[in-house]
Write a protein that holds these residues in place. Structure first.
Motif, mmCIF file in Angstrom:
data_model
loop_
_atom_site.group_PDB
_atom_site.id
_atom_site.type_symbol
_atom_site.label_atom_id
_atom_site.label_comp_id
_atom_site.label_asym_id
_atom_site.label_seq_id
_atom_site.Cartn_x
_atom_site.Cartn_y
_atom_site.Cartn_z
ATOM 1 N N GLU A 28 0.836 -1.224 0.000
ATOM 2 C CA GLU A 28 0.000 0.000 0.000
ATOM 3 C C GLU A 28 0.859 1.257 0.000
ATOM 4 O O GLU A 28 0.338 2.370 0.103
ATOM 5 N N GLY A 29 2.180 1.114 -0.028
ATOM 6 C CA GLY A 29 3.069 2.278 -0.029
ATOM 7 C C GLY A 29 3.228 2.903 1.348
ATOM 8 O O GLY A 29 3.638 4.060 1.473
ATOM 9 N N ARG A 30 2.944 2.116 2.417
ATOM 10 C CA ARG A 30 3.025 2.669 3.771
ATOM 11 C C ARG A 30 4.188 2.103 4.574
ATOM 12 O O ARG A 30 4.239 2.215 5.785
ATOM 13 N N MET A 31 5.128 1.456 3.892
ATOM 14 C CA MET A 31 6.309 0.944 4.606
ATOM 15 C C MET A 31 7.454 0.788 3.621
ATOM 16 O O MET A 31 7.231 0.401 2.471
ATOM 17 N N LEU A 32 8.679 1.089 4.090
ATOM 18 C CA LEU A 32 9.848 0.899 3.226
ATOM 19 C C LEU A 32 10.140 -0.588 3.077
ATOM 20 O O LEU A 32 9.901 -1.377 4.004
ATOM 21 N N PHE A 33 10.705 -0.943 1.937
ATOM 22 C CA PHE A 33 11.063 -2.340 1.667
ATOM 23 C C PHE A 33 11.933 -2.917 2.791
ATOM 24 O O PHE A 33 11.671 -4.003 3.306
ATOM 25 N N THR A 34 12.946 -2.159 3.186
ATOM 26 C CA THR A 34 13.891 -2.672 4.195
ATOM 27 C C THR A 34 13.291 -2.694 5.605
ATOM 28 O O THR A 34 13.829 -3.346 6.498
ATOM 29 N N ASP A 35 12.169 -1.997 5.797
ATOM 30 C CA ASP A 35 11.538 -2.019 7.128
ATOM 31 C C ASP A 35 10.756 -3.310 7.359
ATOM 32 O O ASP A 35 10.414 -3.625 8.497
ATOM 33 N N ILE A 36 10.457 -4.046 6.294
ATOM 34 C CA ILE A 36 9.666 -5.287 6.466
ATOM 35 C C ILE A 36 10.407 -6.234 7.427
ATOM 36 O O ILE A 36 9.844 -6.673 8.437
ATOM 37 N N ALA A 37 11.673 -6.522 7.133
ATOM 38 C CA ALA A 37 12.423 -7.447 8.006
ATOM 39 C C ALA A 37 12.686 -6.812 9.374
ATOM 40 O O ALA A 37 12.632 -7.495 10.399
#
Ligand code: NAD
Ligand code: MG
Length: 397
Positions: A352-361
């Motif tokens: 949804e564009g509400r989190m950075l890719f690297t913030d997932i982990a």
């Protein structure tokens, strides 16, 4: 033609069509399964096709392969559809309860569990309770509740045959020795589209870039999981429970060509691998025919020209998800359910564009580290930690 009935001892003389329930038929795995069914010249008969809310696709699939039942889990989507296009011999059922019942129907020989995410646990559980052979694509079921699911399968006399290509490869390679003779199970990983990205470049990854996988064509959630390498984390946990091995036996190697689907090292040093094209129709079909084989519509490997196979260790610094998977596989208990739920919610936010890719982990690591660990949780306790983990992800900013 060799027999593929759920009774593994069937001979050609007892050949009969195999009735299959495809749960999650409108997804990437589901569509590949329909291809396999249509190409099987009547060997596989679809008893049931089930989907969440893509009713128009479900009708199209029903017209192509004429199942006895279609099931729509979402009642609102079911009510909004005009079902007059359904084949006259196909019946419609609506809701999760109906699905739970139909997967256990005595006429069903094998259930292909291909719902995405933790939503897949319920119907897989029902199929196992009914003693069905389950061709399992929905890895999240084992990640969340591996010990309970394996215990249920043993109790009910049912069987789980993996569809995930790595686990299908391991399942096949394991047949080269005794389980006690296995030293290591090595899962291959393509490394995803960002295998060569620097740590800094990874922070800038967009949704569109992450949705472009170099070797596999899959649904959006698993495609993002492959890009973060969380998919490999989930697969490590899946392998831990499916094969009943110590987590320290598990390893990951990067193999960008996605041709060697995984490897098993035995105590004498022999390494047995399964190879095939990156085409899910092959492991889907094998999970339906196993222990037998038959012609498959999947692409074939071509050895007439040069073929290069590369292997390299994963970079756990740039792809910390793999480390989280190894940790959760070692911890067991509630760890898998928490990692799975945190990841599902985080991927949702990223899409949804509400989190950075690297913030997932990063956010998964935080939620995993802070949760109240329990070593032998009940199903209700697993559901509870799942809900709490999702709430924690919503608080992230
Ligand atoms: P997808 O998103 O393409 O399809 C998901 C399917 O699940 C759809 O049919 C959808 O209707 C159904 N669904 C979603 N939520 C549901 C709900 N609440 N109730 C009922 N049905 C619901 O996903 P996919 O890529 O086909 O993946 C399916 C599963 O297979 C996942 O667990 C994935 O990890 C696993 N898997 C997929 C691949 C692949 O190549 N796509 C490979 C290995 C494993
Ligand atoms: Mg896989």
């Amino acid at each position: 033609m060799p027999s593929t009935n759920s009774n593994d001892d069937d001979t050609d003389a007892t050949w009969r069509p195999l009735h299959v329930a495809i749960v999650g038929s409108t997804g990437s795995i589901g569509k590949s399964a329909i291809d396999v069914i249509i190409a099987s010249s009547g060997r596989f008969v679809p008893f049931l096709l089930a989907a969440h809310r893509n009713t128009s696709k479900l009708i199209e699939q029903a017209r192509a392969c004429k199942p006895a039942w279609v099931v729509v889990v979402d009642p609102i989507a079911a009510a909004a559809e005009d079902w007059s296009g359904l084949p006259s011999d196909t019946k419609l059922a609506v809701g999760s309860d109906a699905l739970d019942q139909l997967v256990g129907d005595p006429r069903v020989d094998r259930v292909l569990a291909a719902i995405v995410g933790s939503a897949g646990l319920r119907s897989t559980w029902s199929a196992l309770e009914a003693g069905k052979v389950v061709a399992l694509a929905n890895k999240e079921t084992l990640v969340m509740a591996g010990p309970l699911v394996m215990e249920l399968a043993a109790r009910s006399g049912s069987r789980i045959i993996p569809v995930d290509s790595e686990h299908s490869a391991i399942y096949q390679a394991m047949q080269a020795g005794h389980p006690n003779e296995v030293r290591k199970i090595i899962l291959t990983a393509s490394g995803g589209p960002f295998r060569k990205h620097s740590a800094e470049a990874l922070t800038l990854v967009t949704v569109a870039e992450a949705l472009r996988h170099p070797t596999w064509s899959m649904g959006p959630k698993i495609t993002i999981d492959s890009a973060t390498m969380m998919n490999k984390a989930l697969e490590l946990i899946e392998a831990r429970w499916l094969f009943g091995v110590d987590a320290n036996c598990l390893d990951v190697v990067i193999h960008p060509q996605s041709i060697v689907h995984s490897l098993v090292e035995f105590i004498d040093g022999s390494v047995v691998a399964q190879m095939g094209p990156p085409d899910m129709r092959l492991p889907i079909q094998y999970a339906l025919t196993c222990p037998h084989r038959m012609e498959c519509p999947a692409r074939r490997l071509d050895f007439s020209g040069p073929l290069t196979l590369e292997f390299e260790p994963p970079d756990l610094g740039r792809f910390p998800a793999v480390r989280l998977g190894l940790e959760a596989a070692r911890a067991g208990g509630t760890a898998g359910a928490v990692l799975n739920a945190a990841n599902e919610a985080a991927v949702g936010r990223f899409l949804e564009g509400r989190m950075l890719f690297t913030d997932i982990a990063k956010v998964c690591e935080r939620v995993l580290g802070e949760h109240r660990y329990k070593s032998s949780p009940s199903l209700d306790e697993l559901m509870h930690v799942d809900t709490v983990a999702r709430q924690e992800i919503e608080k992230w900013n």
